[in-house]
Design a protein around this motif. Structure first.
Motif, PDB file in Angstrom:
ATOM      1  N   ALA A   1       0.803  -1.134   0.142  1.00  0.00           N
ATOM      2  CA  ALA A   1       0.062   0.005   0.027  1.00  0.00           C
ATOM      3  C   ALA A   1       0.810   1.195  -0.122  1.00  0.00           C
ATOM      4  CB  ALA A   1      -0.842   0.136   1.206  1.00  0.00           C
ATOM      5  N   CYS A   2       1.879   1.301   0.761  1.00  0.00           N
ATOM      6  CA  CYS A   2       2.840   2.396   0.882  1.00  0.00           C
ATOM      7  C   CYS A   2       3.388   2.619  -0.470  1.00  0.00           C
ATOM      8  CB  CYS A   2       3.742   2.254   2.009  1.00  0.00           C
ATOM      9  SG  CYS A   2       3.085   2.406   3.693  1.00  0.00           S
ATOM     10  N   TYR A   3       3.909   1.768  -0.976  1.00  0.00           N
ATOM     11  CA  TYR A   3       4.702   1.825  -2.361  1.00  0.00           C
ATOM     12  C   TYR A   3       3.660   2.325  -3.445  1.00  0.00           C
ATOM     13  CZ  TYR A   3       9.514  -0.032  -1.318  1.00  0.00           C
ATOM     14  OH  TYR A   3      10.735  -0.112  -0.639  1.00  0.00           O
TER      15      TYR A   3
ATOM     16  N   LEU B   1       6.073  -0.602  15.096  1.00  0.00           N
ATOM     17  CA  LEU B   1       6.711   0.481  15.111  1.00  0.00           C
ATOM     18  C   LEU B   1       7.910   0.704  14.134  1.00  0.00           C
ATOM     19  CD1 LEU B   1       6.971   3.412  16.123  1.00  0.00           C
ATOM     20  CD2 LEU B   1       8.310   2.659  17.970  1.00  0.00           C
ATOM     21  N   GLN B   2       8.789  -0.554  14.414  1.00  0.00           N
ATOM     22  CA  GLN B   2       9.921  -0.393  13.489  1.00  0.00           C
ATOM     23  C   GLN B   2       9.704  -0.902  12.089  1.00  0.00           C
ATOM     24  OE1 GLN B   2      12.885   0.450  14.900  1.00  0.00           O
ATOM     25  NE2 GLN B   2      13.444   0.311  12.637  1.00  0.00           N
ATOM     26  N   THR B   3       8.829  -1.664  11.884  1.00  0.00           N
ATOM     27  CA  THR B   3       8.271  -2.231  10.683  1.00  0.00           C
ATOM     28  C   THR B   3       7.805  -0.925   9.810  1.00  0.00           C
ATOM     29  OG1 THR B   3       7.824  -4.412  11.457  1.00  0.00           O
ATOM     30  CG2 THR B   3       6.738  -3.567   9.442  1.00  0.00           C
ATOM     31  N   ILE B   4       6.953  -0.133  10.601  1.00  0.00           N
ATOM     32  CA  ILE B   4       6.624   1.062   9.778  1.00  0.00           C
ATOM     33  C   ILE B   4       7.484   1.894   9.540  1.00  0.00           C
ATOM     34  CG2 ILE B   4       4.952   3.097  10.048  1.00  0.00           C
ATOM     35  CD1 ILE B   4       3.071   1.092  11.810  1.00  0.00           C
ATOM     36  N   LYS B   5       8.358   2.455  10.248  1.00  0.00           N
ATOM     37  CA  LYS B   5       9.395   3.168  10.244  1.00  0.00           C
ATOM     38  C   LYS B   5      10.362   2.693   9.013  1.00  0.00           C
ATOM     39  CE  LYS B   5      10.413   5.079  14.838  1.00  0.00           C
ATOM     40  NZ  LYS B   5      11.345   5.034  16.121  1.00  0.00           N
TER      41      LYS B   5
ATOM     42  N   LEU C   1       8.273   3.145   5.540  1.00  0.00           N
ATOM     43  CA  LEU C   1       8.173   4.400   5.090  1.00  0.00           C
ATOM     44  C   LEU C   1       9.254   5.043   4.436  1.00  0.00           C
ATOM     45  CD1 LEU C   1       5.819   6.042   7.919  1.00  0.00           C
ATOM     46  CD2 LEU C   1       5.158   5.400   5.641  1.00  0.00           C
ATOM     47  N   GLN C   2      10.380   4.591   5.149  1.00  0.00           N
ATOM     48  CA  GLN C   2      11.713   4.996   4.589  1.00  0.00           C
ATOM     49  C   GLN C   2      12.042   4.472   3.353  1.00  0.00           C
ATOM     50  OE1 GLN C   2      15.067   4.104   7.377  1.00  0.00           O
ATOM     51  NE2 GLN C   2      16.620   5.265   6.131  1.00  0.00           N
TER      52      GLN C   2
ATOM     53  N   PRO D   1       4.932  10.304   6.094  1.00  0.00           N
ATOM     54  CA  PRO D   1       3.880   9.536   7.288  1.00  0.00           C
ATOM     55  C   PRO D   1       2.537  10.093   7.219  1.00  0.00           C
ATOM     56  CG  PRO D   1       6.092   9.954   7.916  1.00  0.00           C
ATOM     57  CD  PRO D   1       6.020  10.945   6.835  1.00  0.00           C
ATOM     58  N   ASN D   2       2.230  11.496   6.917  1.00  0.00           N
ATOM     59  CA  ASN D   2       0.928  11.996   6.974  1.00  0.00           C
ATOM     60  C   ASN D   2      -0.077  11.377   5.812  1.00  0.00           C
ATOM     61  OD1 ASN D   2       2.753  13.678   5.436  1.00  0.00           O
ATOM     62  ND2 ASN D   2       0.714  14.525   4.532  1.00  0.00           N
TER      63      ASN D   2
END
Length: 581
Positions: free
Chosen positions: A388-390, A420-424, A427-428, A434-435
């Motif tokens: 989804a992010c990509y 938390l680490q997975t999301i970071k 996103l990177q 992030p918004n």
């Protein structure tokens, strides 16, 4: 006629032995004598008398040593011992108690006291033996002497009890008959002793396998065991139990210095579909065992064809799910979220689908629950987040309207620090701001507060929100969150569950609940998303209550990646109002 009590008199002095014999002559006891400690031990072990009168002061082995050895021997550990002593000192009595004496008498004897004490002790000992005998008879009537498991008698009693509970609570009961494959060959090859040893090992494995659930394991014949399971989910849970039993039995074991592998067949019947009485359920489970053996052994079969088909379907689904990521069969659909004030597209929810090679496109309700039970939801959830992010970043890179993507997070999937680490990382790697990411968590996830403040859900969500990630409570109103807890949560949005939207125009309670949720959200400065909007009346009601965002089939069905791309391209060419006219 009652059996005479047997009394062993141990004394090195013939006068003392004769005195006791005379004093007890009229009491009807059977008396035997020993002149020393060694002789006393031999006769006690051989005859197991009802009482021993034991002199303390004897040459060689004294009474203390005799008593100590009696207590160390399982055959004589409970034998009543009255110590006879001419010593009336406290130290001797304390030492006697330490080595296990039951009572003391002093020389010279008082006739009345001697008779009364012996009568009392022998009566109590005979009563104890009677109780032990009755307990042993009860045990033999209810338990298998080889394995220690309940036998057929106790099994049927417990099955009746389970059926009684099931009738009152409307639950299910499963009867699993486990029959060792090719047991006769093992018996003939290795002998009865080894075969018995094998049955004991299998009994232990069966008991260990079901130790974490409420189940009864019984042995009802030579190589046949039965497991009773109370359950609400017959196909899922019982299939799992049956497979674990087969896996446990088939582990290698040593028999007569040889490593062998034994298999078994399992037949399953369930209450109430396969019978409502204990005898019928056991009979039908045995029929299912025959089917399992005919199917090639080392497998399980339900008595009912429909349950066999359901179990097989689930097994196939599990096997296919294990390779779903490897085969790239998952895909995402995107359902637009529309702002009621402008009719503009402001977000979209990513919805998981499985492009099944045989069954076509499957919705999450058809496979996510199984994925959660198999712990596959964690890698699947990470795939959803990453994809989804990509994709959202790819649309933005193509110059299309930048909008927020919402992703559902399963309770099995949400491990605060890991997530938390997975999301970071995602996103990177995807370079998505992030918004533009919103996480949808259910109330049950958000209420699971951890003791470690650094790793708590609130702490992790606070850090995510500080980064700019949006947090939404999904299916709001169906859980148990309190207002005080809601104030502490770093959330941006409440999503009203579709179950409240469905009857909004005909059910006053649902209308009142939605009105209250929207008012609550606004008082806490939160936005509201209503999902499941399917008609104009629902839309008009939500507009009148100042609901900010809506989604549902009235506005748009979930769109494939290609369809969503075309919608964004249309909006890029000319801003569209997506509310129905």
């Amino acid at each position: 006629m009652a059996e005479k009590s047997l009394i062993l008199i141990v004394d090195d002095e013939i006068i003392s032995r004769s005195t006791i014999e005379i004093l007890l002559a009229s009491e009807g006891y059977e008396l035997i004598f020993a002149e020393n400690g060694a002789e006393a031990l031999v006769k006690a072990i051989e005859l197991i008398p009802d009482l021993m009168l034991l002199d303390i002061m004897m040459p060689g082995m004294n009474g203390f040593e005799v008593c100590q050895q009696l207590r160390a021997n399982p055959r004589t550990s409970e034998l009543p011992v009255v110590m006879i002593t001419a010593l009336d000192d406290r130290e001797s009595r304390l030492r006697g108690l330490e080595v296990g004496a039951d009572d003391f008498m002093s020389k010279p004897f008082d006739r009345a006291e001697l008779r009364a004490r012996i009568r009392t002790i022998t009566r109590l000992n005979r009563y104890r033996r009677l109780v032990e005998t009755e307990e042993q008879l009860v045990y033999l009537a209810n338990y298998d002497t080889l394995t220690g498991l309940p036998n057929r008698n106790l099994l049927m009693e417990r099955l009746q009890q389970s059926l009684g509970r099931a009738r009152r609570s409307h639950r299910g009961v499963a009867v699993l008959v486990v029959d060792v494959d090719s047991f006769r060959i093992i018996n003939d090859s290795f002998g009865h002793d080894c075969a018995d040893n094998l049955l004991c090992k299998i009994a232990h494995r069966l008991t260990q396998t079901v130790s974490e659930i409420e189940a009864t394991v019984a042995r009802i014949s030579g190589d046949e065991f039965v497991i009773l399971v109370d359950t609400d989910n017959l196909v899922k849970e019982v299939s799992g139990v049956a497979q674990r039993l087969l896996n446990s039995i088939s582990q290698p074991l040593m028999l007569n210095k040889h490593e062998i592998i034994v298999t078994a067949s399992v037949g399953i019947s369930v209450y109430p579909s396969d019978g409502e009485e204990a005898a019928a359920l056991l009979k039908n489970a045995n029929t299912a065992v025959s089917r399992a053996k005919a199917a090639g052994k080392n497998t399980y079969q339900f008595f009912t064809t429909e349950m066999n088909q359901a179990a097989l379907k689930r097994l196939i689904l599990e096997n296919q799910l294990r390779r779903v990521l490897e085969r790239e069969e998952l895909c995402l659909f995107y359902q637009p979220q529309i702002a009621l004030s402008t009719g503009q597209l402001v977000g979209m929810e990513a919805l998981l689908r499985w492009q099944h090679p045989e069954s076509g496109l499957l919705s999450p309700s058809q496979f996510v629950a199984v994925a959660e039970e198999m712990n596959l939801i964690i890698p699947i959830g990470e795939w959803v987040l990453r994809t989804a992010c990509y994709q959202t970043q790819a649309w933005q890179a193509a110059g299309l309207l930048p909008i927020r993507i919402s992703i559902n997070v399963s309770s099995r999937q949400f491990k605060p620090v890991y997530w938390l680490q997975t999301i970071k990382n995602v996103l990177q790697e995807s370079q998505l701001a992030p918004n533009y990411l919103e996480l949808e968590l259910t109330e049950s996830v958000l209420m699971e507060e951890h003791n470690d403040n650094n790793n708590s859900i609130v702490a992790v969500l606070t850090e995510l929100r500080t980064m700019g990630v949006q947090i939404a409570i999904d299916d709001f109103g169906t859980g148990y969150s309190s207002l005080s807890y809601l104030k502490r949560l770093p959330v941006n949005t409440l999503k009203i569950d579709r179950s409240f939207i469905q009857d909004i125009n005909s059910n006053r309670d649902d209308a009142a609940i939605i009105t209250a949720i929207i008012a609550l959200a606004h008082s806490l400065h939160l936005s509201v998303v209503a999902e499941g909007v399917e008609n104009k009346e629902q839309l008009i009601f939500l507009q009148s209550r100042q609901c900010e965002i809506v989604q549902g089939y009235l506005l748009s069905k979930p769109l494939s990646q290609e369809e969503m791309t075309k919608l964004l391209q249309r909006i890029d060419q000319q801003p569209l109002c997506l509310l129905p006219v």
